[in-house]
Enzyme design. Structure first.
Site, PDB file in Angstrom:
ATOM      1  N   CYS A   1      -1.322   0.756   7.419  1.00  0.00           N
ATOM      2  CA  CYS A   1      -2.760   0.447   7.581  1.00  0.00           C
ATOM      3  C   CYS A   1      -3.150  -0.793   6.761  1.00  0.00           C
ATOM      4  O   CYS A   1      -3.333  -1.884   7.302  1.00  0.00           O
ATOM      5  CB  CYS A   1      -3.628   1.632   7.158  1.00  0.00           C
ATOM      6  SG  CYS A   1      -3.327   3.138   8.109  1.00  0.00           S
ATOM      7  N   ARG A   2      -3.270  -0.647   5.444  1.00  0.00           N
ATOM      8  CA  ARG A   2      -3.866  -1.723   4.632  1.00  0.00           C
ATOM      9  C   ARG A   2      -2.954  -2.922   4.447  1.00  0.00           C
ATOM     10  O   ARG A   2      -3.372  -4.071   4.660  1.00  0.00           O
ATOM     11  CB  ARG A   2      -4.273  -1.157   3.253  1.00  0.00           C
ATOM     12  CG  ARG A   2      -5.412  -0.173   3.316  1.00  0.00           C
ATOM     13  CD  ARG A   2      -5.563   0.603   2.021  1.00  0.00           C
ATOM     14  NE  ARG A   2      -4.446   1.514   1.817  1.00  0.00           N
ATOM     15  CZ  ARG A   2      -4.241   2.230   0.730  1.00  0.00           C
ATOM     16  NH1 ARG A   2      -5.081   2.112  -0.280  1.00  0.00           N
ATOM     17  NH2 ARG A   2      -3.222   3.057   0.636  1.00  0.00           N
ATOM     18  N   SER A   3      -1.702  -2.696   3.999  1.00  0.00           N
ATOM     19  CA  SER A   3      -0.875  -3.875   3.673  1.00  0.00           C
ATOM     20  C   SER A   3      -0.460  -4.691   4.904  1.00  0.00           C
ATOM     21  O   SER A   3      -0.457  -5.927   4.825  1.00  0.00           O
ATOM     22  CB  SER A   3       0.319  -3.506   2.790  1.00  0.00           C
ATOM     23  OG  SER A   3       1.164  -2.568   3.389  1.00  0.00           O
TER      24      SER A   3
ATOM     25  N   ASP B   1      -7.764   3.913   0.888  1.00  0.00           N
ATOM     26  CA  ASP B   1      -6.891   4.412   1.952  1.00  0.00           C
ATOM     27  C   ASP B   1      -7.746   4.891   3.142  1.00  0.00           C
ATOM     28  O   ASP B   1      -8.523   5.828   2.996  1.00  0.00           O
ATOM     29  CB  ASP B   1      -6.075   5.578   1.361  1.00  0.00           C
ATOM     30  CG  ASP B   1      -5.065   6.141   2.336  1.00  0.00           C
ATOM     31  OD1 ASP B   1      -5.145   5.802   3.537  1.00  0.00           O
ATOM     32  OD2 ASP B   1      -4.215   6.919   1.897  1.00  0.00           O
TER      33      ASP B   1
ATOM     34  N   CYS C   1       0.868  -1.184   0.000  1.00  0.00           N
ATOM     35  CA  CYS C   1       0.000   0.000   0.000  1.00  0.00           C
ATOM     36  C   CYS C   1       0.905   1.234   0.000  1.00  0.00           C
ATOM     37  O   CYS C   1       2.097   1.119  -0.320  1.00  0.00           O
ATOM     38  CB  CYS C   1      -0.979  -0.022   1.172  1.00  0.00           C
ATOM     39  SG  CYS C   1      -0.213   0.013   2.798  1.00  0.00           S
TER      40      CYS C   1
ATOM     41  N   ASN D   1       2.290   1.440   4.302  1.00  0.00           N
ATOM     42  CA  ASN D   1       2.633   0.177   4.997  1.00  0.00           C
ATOM     43  C   ASN D   1       2.386   0.265   6.506  1.00  0.00           C
ATOM     44  O   ASN D   1       3.104  -0.329   7.305  1.00  0.00           O
ATOM     45  CB  ASN D   1       4.081  -0.264   4.706  1.00  0.00           C
ATOM     46  CG  ASN D   1       4.393  -1.690   5.193  1.00  0.00           C
ATOM     47  OD1 ASN D   1       5.491  -1.958   5.651  1.00  0.00           O
ATOM     48  ND2 ASN D   1       3.453  -2.586   5.120  1.00  0.00           N
TER      49      ASN D   1
HETATM   50  P1  4NP Z   1      -1.770   2.823   4.129  1.00  0.00           P
HETATM   51  O1  4NP Z   1      -2.367   4.196   4.715  1.00  0.00           O
HETATM   52  O2  4NP Z   1      -1.250   3.156   2.747  1.00  0.00           O
HETATM   53  O3  4NP Z   1      -2.947   1.919   4.092  1.00  0.00           O
HETATM   54  O4  4NP Z   1      -0.690   2.396   5.100  1.00  0.00           O
HETATM   55  C1  4NP Z   1      -1.635   5.379   4.811  1.00  0.00           C
HETATM   56  C2  4NP Z   1      -0.775   5.571   5.862  1.00  0.00           C
HETATM   57  C3  4NP Z   1      -0.085   6.768   5.995  1.00  0.00           C
HETATM   58  C4  4NP Z   1      -0.276   7.751   5.057  1.00  0.00           C
HETATM   59  C5  4NP Z   1      -1.130   7.563   3.978  1.00  0.00           C
HETATM   60  C6  4NP Z   1      -1.816   6.365   3.866  1.00  0.00           C
HETATM   61  N1  4NP Z   1       0.415   8.983   5.196  1.00  0.00           N
HETATM   62  O5  4NP Z   1       0.169   9.902   4.359  1.00  0.00           O
HETATM   63  O6  4NP Z   1       1.216   9.161   6.107  1.00  0.00           O
END
Ligand code: 4NP
Length: 160
Positions: A17-19, A126, A12, A15
């Protein structure tokens, strides 16, 4: 039959939340399957390198029995494209970022996680800037797609 090891990298943006949630869910799914599957996750950006998964992801995941123990954020590296059999992205932006850095010969390994389902939903969105319900929805989609990915791996291994 030879002990085939299949490897899966979930990807994702952050790294956190989703992955890592996909990694936790998929590890749980294969726990009693007797299959040898190596599972990891990574992000296309490195802002949170070394950090554990987001508290909100852990909270909704742990309620459903998933373990996030030992997971730490890392960025995708070029060697991942050779190393992993399946490079599974959460959304189209992740796919674009991956294809930009992926050597031509490994591009066929990159896919969208939701493509392993028959759902009309194409992306795991996201959840970072949203509320708890978004994290629960992400987990619903991940659980669905994990079943589809596992079925695909089982089917491909039966052809080995
Ligand atoms: P992820 O979510 O891609 O599912 O881990 C996010 C985590 C952090 C951020 C964006 C999306 N960020 O902008 O810091």
């Amino acid at each position: 039959m030879a002990n085939v090891v299949t490897s899966v990298l979930f990807v994702c943006l952050g790294n956190i939340c989703r992955s890592p949630s996909a990694e936790a869910v998929f590890k749980d799914k294969i726990k009693n399957s007797g299959l040898s599957i190596e599972i990891d996750s990574a992000g296309t950006m490195g802002y949170h390198t070394g950090a554990p998964p987001d508290q909100r992801s852990q909270a909704v995941g742990e309620i459903r029995g998933y373990s996030f123990k030992g997971l730490k954020c890392r960025k995708v590296v070029i060697d991942d494209f050779e190393k992993f059999d399946y490079i599974v992205a959460m959304d189209n932006q992740n796919v674009s970022h991956l294809l930009e850095m992926c050597p031509e010969e490994f591009k066929h390994k990159v896919s969208l996680f939701m493509s392993f389902t028959t759902s009309d939903v194409q992306e795991v969105p996201d959840p970072y800037y949203g509320g708890k319900r978004g994290f629960e929805y992400v987990l619903d989609l991940i659980e669905l797609a994990a079943d589809g990915l596992l079925a695909t791996i089982v089917a491909s291994r039966s052809k080995v």
